[in-house]
Every structure is written in structure tokens, then in C-alpha cells.
Write a protein that holds these residues in place. Structure first.
Motif, PDB file in Angstrom:
ATOM      1  N   THR A  74       0.832  -1.210   0.000  1.00 17.33           N
ATOM      2  CA  THR A  74       0.000   0.000   0.000  1.00 17.33           C
ATOM      3  C   THR A  74       0.863   1.255   0.000  1.00 17.33           C
ATOM      4  O   THR A  74       0.582   2.229  -0.710  1.00 17.33           O
ATOM      5  N   ILE A  75       1.930   1.248   0.797  1.00 10.60           N
ATOM      6  CA  ILE A  75       2.864   2.382   0.818  1.00 10.60           C
ATOM      7  C   ILE A  75       3.457   2.595  -0.569  1.00 10.60           C
ATOM      8  O   ILE A  75       3.565   3.723  -1.054  1.00 10.60           O
ATOM      9  N   ALA A  76       3.836   1.509  -1.238  1.00 11.24           N
ATOM     10  CA  ALA A  76       4.423   1.603  -2.582  1.00 11.24           C
ATOM     11  C   ALA A  76       3.415   2.148  -3.586  1.00 11.24           C
ATOM     12  O   ALA A  76       3.759   2.994  -4.433  1.00 11.24           O
ATOM     13  N   GLU A  77       2.185   1.690  -3.498  1.00 12.29           N
ATOM     14  CA  GLU A  77       1.144   2.172  -4.417  1.00 12.29           C
ATOM     15  C   GLU A  77       0.938   3.672  -4.254  1.00 12.29           C
ATOM     16  O   GLU A  77       0.800   4.403  -5.232  1.00 12.29           O
ATOM     17  N   ASN A  78       0.926   4.120  -3.022  1.00 16.39           N
ATOM     18  CA  ASN A  78       0.729   5.548  -2.762  1.00 16.39           C
ATOM     19  C   ASN A  78       1.929   6.384  -3.205  1.00 16.39           C
ATOM     20  O   ASN A  78       1.784   7.559  -3.546  1.00 16.39           O
ATOM     21  N   ALA A  79       3.111   5.769  -3.210  1.00 18.40           N
ATOM     22  CA  ALA A  79       4.317   6.501  -3.597  1.00 18.40           C
ATOM     23  C   ALA A  79       4.489   6.599  -5.103  1.00 18.40           C
ATOM     24  O   ALA A  79       5.223   7.459  -5.595  1.00 18.40           O
ATOM     25  N   ALA A  80       3.838   5.712  -5.840  1.00 16.68           N
ATOM     26  CA  ALA A  80       3.947   5.712  -7.305  1.00 16.68           C
ATOM     27  C   ALA A  80       3.007   6.765  -7.869  1.00 16.68           C
ATOM     28  O   ALA A  80       1.785   6.621  -7.795  1.00 16.68           O
ATOM     29  N   SER A  81       3.561   7.812  -8.434  1.00 15.95           N
ATOM     30  CA  SER A  81       2.748   8.950  -8.855  1.00 15.95           C
ATOM     31  C   SER A  81       1.792   8.620  -9.990  1.00 15.95           C
ATOM     32  O   SER A  81       0.666   9.098 -10.031  1.00 15.95           O
ATOM     33  N   ALA A  82       2.232   7.771 -10.922  1.00 17.53           N
ATOM     34  CA  ALA A  82       1.389   7.462 -12.082  1.00 17.53           C
ATOM     35  C   ALA A  82       0.400   6.341 -11.804  1.00 17.53           C
ATOM     36  O   ALA A  82      -0.526   6.108 -12.584  1.00 17.53           O
ATOM     37  N   GLY A  83       0.604   5.603 -10.725  1.00 21.18           N
ATOM     38  CA  GLY A  83      -0.317   4.533 -10.368  1.00 21.18           C
ATOM     39  C   GLY A  83      -0.237   3.312 -11.250  1.00 21.18           C
ATOM     40  O   GLY A  83      -1.151   2.481 -11.231  1.00 21.18           O
ATOM     41  N   ALA A  84       0.854   3.179 -12.013  1.00 16.81           N
ATOM     42  CA  ALA A  84       0.956   2.044 -12.937  1.00 16.81           C
ATOM     43  C   ALA A  84       2.079   1.093 -12.558  1.00 16.81           C
ATOM     44  O   ALA A  84       2.540   0.314 -13.377  1.00 16.81           O
ATOM     45  N   LEU A  85       2.518   1.144 -11.327  1.00 20.75           N
ATOM     46  CA  LEU A  85       3.633   0.331 -10.882  1.00 20.75           C
ATOM     47  C   LEU A  85       3.191  -1.110 -10.631  1.00 20.75           C
ATOM     48  O   LEU A  85       2.192  -1.359  -9.960  1.00 20.75           O
ATOM     49  N   THR A  86       3.936  -2.062 -11.178  1.00 19.12           N
ATOM     50  CA  THR A  86       3.674  -3.482 -10.925  1.00 19.12           C
ATOM     51  C   THR A  86       4.365  -3.884  -9.631  1.00 19.12           C
ATOM     52  O   THR A  86       5.581  -3.766  -9.511  1.00 19.12           O
ATOM     53  N   ILE A  87       3.567  -4.364  -8.667  1.00 17.40           N
ATOM     54  CA  ILE A  87       4.081  -4.675  -7.333  1.00 17.40           C
ATOM     55  C   ILE A  87       3.807  -6.131  -6.998  1.00 17.40           C
ATOM     56  O   ILE A  87       2.693  -6.627  -7.182  1.00 17.40           O
ATOM     57  N   SER A  88       4.835  -6.820  -6.512  1.00  9.82           N
ATOM     58  CA  SER A  88       4.665  -8.182  -6.015  1.00  9.82           C
ATOM     59  C   SER A  88       5.274  -8.268  -4.623  1.00  9.82           C
ATOM     60  O   SER A  88       6.154  -7.485  -4.268  1.00  9.82           O
ATOM     61  N   THR A  89       4.779  -9.210  -3.822  1.00 10.07           N
ATOM     62  CA  THR A  89       5.282  -9.390  -2.462  1.00 10.07           C
ATOM     63  C   THR A  89       5.646 -10.846  -2.241  1.00 10.07           C
ATOM     64  O   THR A  89       5.094 -11.742  -2.891  1.00 10.07           O
ATOM     65  N   GLU A  90       6.589 -11.068  -1.309  1.00 13.75           N
ATOM     66  CA  GLU A  90       7.023 -12.434  -1.026  1.00 13.75           C
ATOM     67  C   GLU A  90       7.507 -12.537   0.414  1.00 13.75           C
ATOM     68  O   GLU A  90       8.278 -11.696   0.879  1.00 13.75           O
ATOM     69  N   LEU A  91       7.023 -13.569   1.099  1.00  9.05           N
ATOM     70  CA  LEU A  91       7.499 -13.889   2.435  1.00  9.05           C
ATOM     71  C   LEU A  91       8.474 -15.044   2.311  1.00  9.05           C
ATOM     72  O   LEU A  91       8.111 -16.126   1.846  1.00  9.05           O
ATOM     73  N   VAL A  92       9.719 -14.812   2.707  1.00  5.57           N
ATOM     74  CA  VAL A  92      10.770 -15.813   2.532  1.00  5.57           C
ATOM     75  C   VAL A  92      11.319 -16.191   3.899  1.00  5.57           C
ATOM     76  O   VAL A  92      11.763 -15.318   4.650  1.00  5.57           O
ATOM     77  N   PRO A  93      11.302 -17.473   4.262  1.00  3.99           N
ATOM     78  CA  PRO A  93      11.875 -17.865   5.545  1.00  3.99           C
ATOM     79  C   PRO A  93      13.393 -17.768   5.522  1.00  3.99           C
ATOM     80  O   PRO A  93      14.030 -18.149   4.546  1.00  3.99           O
ATOM     81  N   GLY A  94      13.958 -17.218   6.586  1.00  3.52           N
ATOM     82  CA  GLY A  94      15.410 -17.162   6.653  1.00  3.52           C
ATOM     83  C   GLY A  94      15.938 -15.859   7.187  1.00  3.52           C
ATOM     84  O   GLY A  94      15.198 -14.938   7.520  1.00  3.52           O
TER      85      GLY A  94
END
Length: 293
Positions: A74-94
Motif C-alpha cells: 500500500t505504501i508503494a502504491e501511494n508513492a507511485a505517482s502514475a499509479g501504474a507500478l507493478t508490485i509483487s510481495t514475497e514472504l521468505v523464511p530465513g
């Protein structure tokens, strides 16, 4: 720039991490690259229980870490001025630093906050950011808490140039960033890495006007090919006698970004971070990009 290669940002929910997400989102948008947000943590069924913690600790971790990733997106979406940023997330153990270093081989840049949760050493830069800067396969940006507000307010990108091929990867990244941001590039070159205060000015070997003219020519030569590739970037050359760290810190105080190589002209190949880059990690107040050389 490979537009399909992601900008990777490591998160842990700290204030420094949130600033890193904002900076990474703006950078990914400028580079037309996807943003990949990673949280490394102990996860039930895939990690051993840390010493001293109850078994139920892991049961509570995964949903909390996934909420953290959602908040970061959500922070990344709000920071992208054009709103066209492709965002992915990943939880990695370690371990966070190990995970980010392993993933760096498939990223064009890794972005981390200067200090995360659990950094109680009192240092200005935490252990994870130092480890990632030292070992990652791609450039690493380290972001302090105030830096997101300054990311578009400075008037230049600053780059350290030592006059050897070691500087070339950092110079290229600095030209890219200056071009994308539409700002001036300030190139800083020091004749000596050590203080020359003990050298008497009247000694025959020390005639600063002559030395300065020679070093200006060397700096221009280092920048020449890159300047041709980025004609839109105005370059300001700065040559100083010694103590490059002091000059870089001073000039970067009002800059959008400071770019340096991981090792300077005196760095041994086995050194993962040279003395200049390590000192700048602790002293500079603007975002710093460490480029492998």
C-alpha cells in the motif's frame, strides 16, 4: 536498463523500512521496472524456533508478516505517482541479509532501510544493510528515515570518481539516475585518499594548481564516454586535494542521491566494502547507492 528486472526492497515494518519502500517505488517507476517487496522471517513449518522463544511464536508470525507485506504494498502504491507500478510481495523464511543477497542476483537494485527493528547497537547503519551492501550482486541503495522527503527536493546526484576503472560502474549508475531525475550530476575526485596536512605546500612535489589541472583532465577522461551517452545530463566536476569522504558528505548534504563504488583505487579484490564506501554509509544523510566493482 532491463525493464523486466525488478527493483527489490527488503521490509520489516520499521520506519526506515517504510522510507525504503517509498524510495524503491519511485525508483522502480522511473526505471519502468516492477517492484518486488520481500520480508524475510521465521515461518512455521519452514524454520526452527529461535532460541529462547516459545513454540507458539511461529504460529503468530506468518499472518503478521503477511499483513506487514500488504501494508508495504500500500505504501508503494501511494508513492507511485502514475499509479501504474507493478508490485509483487514475497514472504521468505530465513535470515534477512542472506535472503536479500541470494535474491540480488535476479534484481537490478536492492533497496534497504538504514536500520530496522532490533538494531540496538547505536550505529547509524544496521547490520543487515551493511551485509547486503557488502555481498549483493547488484547495486544496493541504503535509505535513511528522512530521505523519502528529500528524494525529489535535492538538485543533484553526486558520484565519487577515483580515476580508475573501479569507478566506472558507479559512474554509469550515477548518469542513469541523473538522467531519469532530470538533475545535474556532480562528479567528485580527490587527488589523495589520505590527509595531506603534513605535506609542506612549498615542497617541489606539491604545486596544487598543476596537480589540480592534471586531476581535472583525469576526471574529464573518466566521465567522457558516459557523458556522450547521456547528453541530457549537465555535469559539474569537483576536484579536491584529499579526504574524499569529507567532500562527498558535504556535497551530498543537499543532493537527491550519492553514488559510490564498493571499493576504491586502494581496495583489495578480497575487500567487499572499501573504507570510503563504509565510512559514507555511516556519515551521509541522503540516500546512498553502493555499486559493485
Amino acid at each position: 536498463m532491463a525493464e523486466s528486472v525488478p527493483i527489490l526492497v527488503g521490509v520489516d515494518g520499521s520506519r526506515s523500512s517504510n522510507e525504503a519502500v517509498r524510495w524503491a517505488a519511485a525508483t522502480a517507476e522511473r526505471r519502468h521496472a516492477p517492484l518486488h517487496i520481500v520480508d524475510a522471517a521465521f515461518v512455521e513449518g519452514r524454520s526452527g524456533v529461535p532460541i529462547g522463544l516459545p513454540p507458539a511464536y511461529l504460529e503468530e508470525q506468518e499472518p503478521e508478516r503477511r499483513r506487514l507485506l500488504s501494508d508495504a504494498a500500500t505504501i508503494a502504491e501511494n508513492a507511485a505517482s502514475a499509479g501504474a507500478l507493478t508490485i509483487s510481495t514475497e514472504l521468505v523464511p530465513g535470515n534477512p541479509s542472506r535472503v536479500l543477497v541470494e535474491l540480488s542476483s535476479a534484481a537490478q537494485m536492492v533497496v534497504v532501510g538504514s536500520r530496522g527493528h532490533g538494531e540496538i547497537t547505536g550505529g547509524l547503519v544496521g547490520s543487515v544493510s551493511i551485509a547486503v551492501a557488502a555481498h549483493a550482486d547488484c547495486p544496493v541503495a541504503v535509505i535513511r528515515e528522512p530521505s523519502a522527503d528529500r528524494a525529489t527536493s535535492g538538485d543533484a546526484v553526486v558520484v565519487g570518481v577515483d580515476g580508475t576503472p573501479n569507478s566506472e560502474p558507479a559512474i554509469e549508475e550515477a548518469f542513469i539516475e541523473a538522467s531519469l531525475r532530470g538533475v545535474e550530476l556532480t562528479a567528485v575526485h580527490a587527488w589523495s585518499d589520505v590527509s595531506l596536512s603534513a605535506l609542506r605546500p612549498h615542497e617541489p612535489t606539491f604545486h596544487w594548481p598543476t596537480i589540480q589541472e592534471r586531476e581535472q583532465a583525469a576526471l574529464s577522461e573518466s566521465l567522457g564516454g558516459f557523458a556522450d551517452d547521456y547528453p541530457d545530463v549537465t555535469v559539474r566536476n569537483v576536484v579536491v586535494k584529499d579526504r574524499p569522504v569529507d567532500s562527498l558528505v558535504e556535497l551530498a548534504a543537499g543532493a537527491q542521491l550519492l553514488v559510490v563504488g564498493s571499493r576504491g583505487r586502494g581496495g583489495f579484490a578480497r575487500m567487499l566494502l572499501g573504507s570510503t564506501s563504509r565510512a559514507l554509509l555511516h556519515r551521509t544523510t541522503c540516500p546512498i547507492l553502493i555499486v559493485r566493482n
